[in-house]
Enzyme design. Structure first.
Site, PDB file in Angstrom:
ATOM      1  N   GLU A  80       2.802   6.033 -12.951  1.00 57.31           N
ATOM      2  CA  GLU A  80       4.005   7.217 -12.931  1.00 57.31           C
ATOM      3  C   GLU A  80       2.670   8.204 -11.741  1.00 57.31           C
ATOM      4  O   GLU A  80       4.142   8.438 -10.671  1.00 57.31           O
ATOM      5  CB  GLU A  80       2.770   8.666 -13.856  1.00 57.31           C
ATOM      6  CG  GLU A  80       3.607   9.862 -13.540  1.00 57.31           C
ATOM      7  CD  GLU A  80       2.975  10.805 -15.343  1.00 57.31           C
ATOM      8  OE1 GLU A  80       2.251  11.229 -15.518  1.00 57.31           O
ATOM      9  OE2 GLU A  80       3.845  11.722 -14.897  1.00 57.31           O
ATOM     10  N   ASP A 100       0.655   5.101 -17.735  1.00 57.72           N
ATOM     11  CA  ASP A 100       0.030   6.580 -17.803  1.00 57.72           C
ATOM     12  C   ASP A 100      -1.418   6.966 -17.280  1.00 57.72           C
ATOM     13  O   ASP A 100      -2.026   6.972 -18.225  1.00 57.72           O
ATOM     14  CB  ASP A 100       0.806   7.326 -18.785  1.00 57.72           C
ATOM     15  CG  ASP A 100       0.787   9.292 -18.002  1.00 57.72           C
ATOM     16  OD1 ASP A 100      -0.038   9.238 -17.042  1.00 57.72           O
ATOM     17  OD2 ASP A 100       1.381   9.892 -18.496  1.00 57.72           O
ATOM     18  N   ILE A 102      -2.677   9.399 -16.732  1.00 56.96           N
ATOM     19  CA  ILE A 102      -3.921  10.698 -17.664  1.00 56.96           C
ATOM     20  C   ILE A 102      -2.240  11.469 -18.492  1.00 56.96           C
ATOM     21  O   ILE A 102      -1.167  11.826 -18.044  1.00 56.96           O
ATOM     22  CB  ILE A 102      -3.963  12.000 -18.010  1.00 56.96           C
ATOM     23  CG1 ILE A 102      -5.187  11.977 -16.434  1.00 56.96           C
ATOM     24  CG2 ILE A 102      -3.982  13.032 -18.065  1.00 56.96           C
ATOM     25  CD1 ILE A 102      -6.173  12.555 -15.866  1.00 56.96           C
ATOM     26  N   ASP A 103      -1.872  11.015 -19.969  1.00 60.56           N
ATOM     27  CA  ASP A 103      -0.852  12.024 -20.857  1.00 60.56           C
ATOM     28  C   ASP A 103      -1.445  12.991 -21.719  1.00 60.56           C
ATOM     29  O   ASP A 103      -2.266  12.643 -22.254  1.00 60.56           O
ATOM     30  CB  ASP A 103       0.143  10.792 -21.506  1.00 60.56           C
ATOM     31  CG  ASP A 103       1.151  11.107 -21.783  1.00 60.56           C
ATOM     32  OD1 ASP A 103       1.769  11.621 -21.906  1.00 60.56           O
ATOM     33  OD2 ASP A 103       1.328  11.130 -23.645  1.00 60.56           O
ATOM     34  N   THR A 105      -1.412  15.621 -19.143  1.00 60.24           N
ATOM     35  CA  THR A 105      -1.945  16.146 -18.293  1.00 60.24           C
ATOM     36  C   THR A 105      -2.383  17.772 -18.145  1.00 60.24           C
ATOM     37  O   THR A 105      -3.365  18.778 -17.590  1.00 60.24           O
ATOM     38  CB  THR A 105      -1.319  16.121 -16.535  1.00 60.24           C
ATOM     39  OG1 THR A 105      -1.279  14.537 -16.758  1.00 60.24           O
ATOM     40  CG2 THR A 105      -2.593  16.431 -15.200  1.00 60.24           C
ATOM     41  N   ASP A 244       4.692   6.796 -20.847  1.00 59.63           N
ATOM     42  CA  ASP A 244       4.204   7.893 -21.430  1.00 59.63           C
ATOM     43  C   ASP A 244       5.159   7.437 -22.769  1.00 59.63           C
ATOM     44  O   ASP A 244       4.005   7.650 -23.343  1.00 59.63           O
ATOM     45  CB  ASP A 244       5.260   9.271 -21.898  1.00 59.63           C
ATOM     46  CG  ASP A 244       5.146  10.301 -20.705  1.00 59.63           C
ATOM     47  OD1 ASP A 244       4.240  10.538 -19.882  1.00 59.63           O
ATOM     48  OD2 ASP A 244       6.239  10.707 -20.010  1.00 59.63           O
TER      49      ASP A 244
END
Ligand code: IPD
Length: 318
Positions: A80, A100, A102-103, A105, A244
């Site tokens: 990402e 990702d 941090i999915d 955020t 994601d």
């Protein structure tokens, strides 16, 4: 040994699990230190104020990328934050890690504990390994193609044995998300779809579902993992991205669920193109026919929402 031999798959899976645990520890430490008043996560904003990114997103992606390139220098990477920095998205038959950091955020910023690191691997463009780790709730979801999906490496998914029957959309718990495109057109269309999911069927609304209810976690990856668990029957979202969903798609498929394109075109049973930005997932059931029936009921409610890929300096090739 070929890239998708069973030994290789196990090696990639073990590697991705360890990497997700280590990256998860960084995320957890960042949340803990912020909660203790000693952290300094500067909240950066992308162009769109509803699509947030923090220093931790960037640091975790760098950590993952470095470990990947050290271990598998010949593999490709899509992430990402790398995308956000303008890099070219190149998707080929080569082993490609789609990440990702941090999915969820927005959840991370608020301390809402639905936050995950998501690490997927495609071989010959097929999502093959998926690991999603929520370090705040200590839940690790993992799957390798053909080998089943697991919670915390021991509990086979779905959680229900046998899976509960899927009878009608009116008996379903549906997950969906606001997403980051807050234009009036998109939000009106999504709210209208939610309205139809919830309201009673009538002459004016022949396709309305009167579903059990709607849920939203704020993480596409965790919504899909809830489908894999069998605690969410249906997940639909337009506007999220390959990073994601790439890992969690394998987890859903290996739990017996399906993920297809989440638009209102004719129903087809083809696995979704991970780059399509529109996803419809249905949990495991005893037969594919009932999954497709639910998908078709959903397709009657899904509006036309466009989710184009914006031009980026590096461009795309996939
Ligand atoms: C977001 C989350 C959210 C979804 C957005 C995604 P991020 O990812 O998955 O649930 O609605 O479309 O962009 O930005 O937190 O990695």
């Amino acid at each position: 040994m070929s890239d998708n031999s069973q030994d290789r798959l196990q090696e990639y899976l073990d590697f991705a699990i360890q990497l997700a645990k280590d990256a998860g520890a960084l995320i957890k430490a960042a949340v803990d230190s912020r909660m203790a008043g000693s952290g300094s996560n500067i909240e950066l904003k992308k162009e769109n104020p509803t699509d947030l990114v923090t220093e931790t997103d960037k640091a975790v992606e760098e950590f993952i990328k470095e470990r990947l390139y050290k271990t598998y220098p010949e593999h490709k990477f899509i992430g990402e934050e790398t995308f956000a920095s303008g890099a070219k998205t190149e998707f080929t038959n080569d082993p490609t890690w789609i990440v990702d950091p941090i999915d969820g955020t927005t959840n991370f910023i608020h301390g809402y504990p639905f936050v995950a690191v998501s690490i997927g691997l495609t071989l010959n463009k097929i999502p093959t390994i998926g690991v999603v780790f929520n370090p705040l709730l200590n839940e690790l979801y993992s799957a390798a193609r053909g080998q089943g999906a697991y919670l915390n490496q021991t509990q086979r998914l779905p959680l229900f044995h046998p899976p509960q029957p899927l009878t009608d959309l009116s008996h379903c718990l549906i997950a969906t998300e606001a997403g980051s495109d807050r234009s009036k057109q998109v939000i009106d269309a999504k709210i209208a779809a939610i309205h139809d999911m919830l309201r009673k069927r009538s002459k004016e609304s022949p396709y309305a579902a009167e579903a059990h209810s709607i849920r939203t976690t704020g993480s596409a990856a965790l919504n899909l993992c809830n489908v894999a668990k069998g605690i969410i029957d249906v997940y639909w979202e337009v506007g999220c991205w390959e990073w994601d969903v790439a890992a969690a798609i394998v987890i859903v498929q290996e739990s017996g669920g399906i993920v297809i394109e989440g638009d209102n075109d004719k129903l087809n049973n083809e696995p979704v193109n991970i780059f399509c930005r529109k996803y419809l997932a249905i949990r495991a059931a005893s037969d594919n026919k009932s999954q497709l029936e639910i998908a078709s009921q959903m397709k009657n409610l899904i509006p036309n929402i466009s989710a184009p890929r914006p031009p980026v300096p590096g461009g795309y090739s996939y």
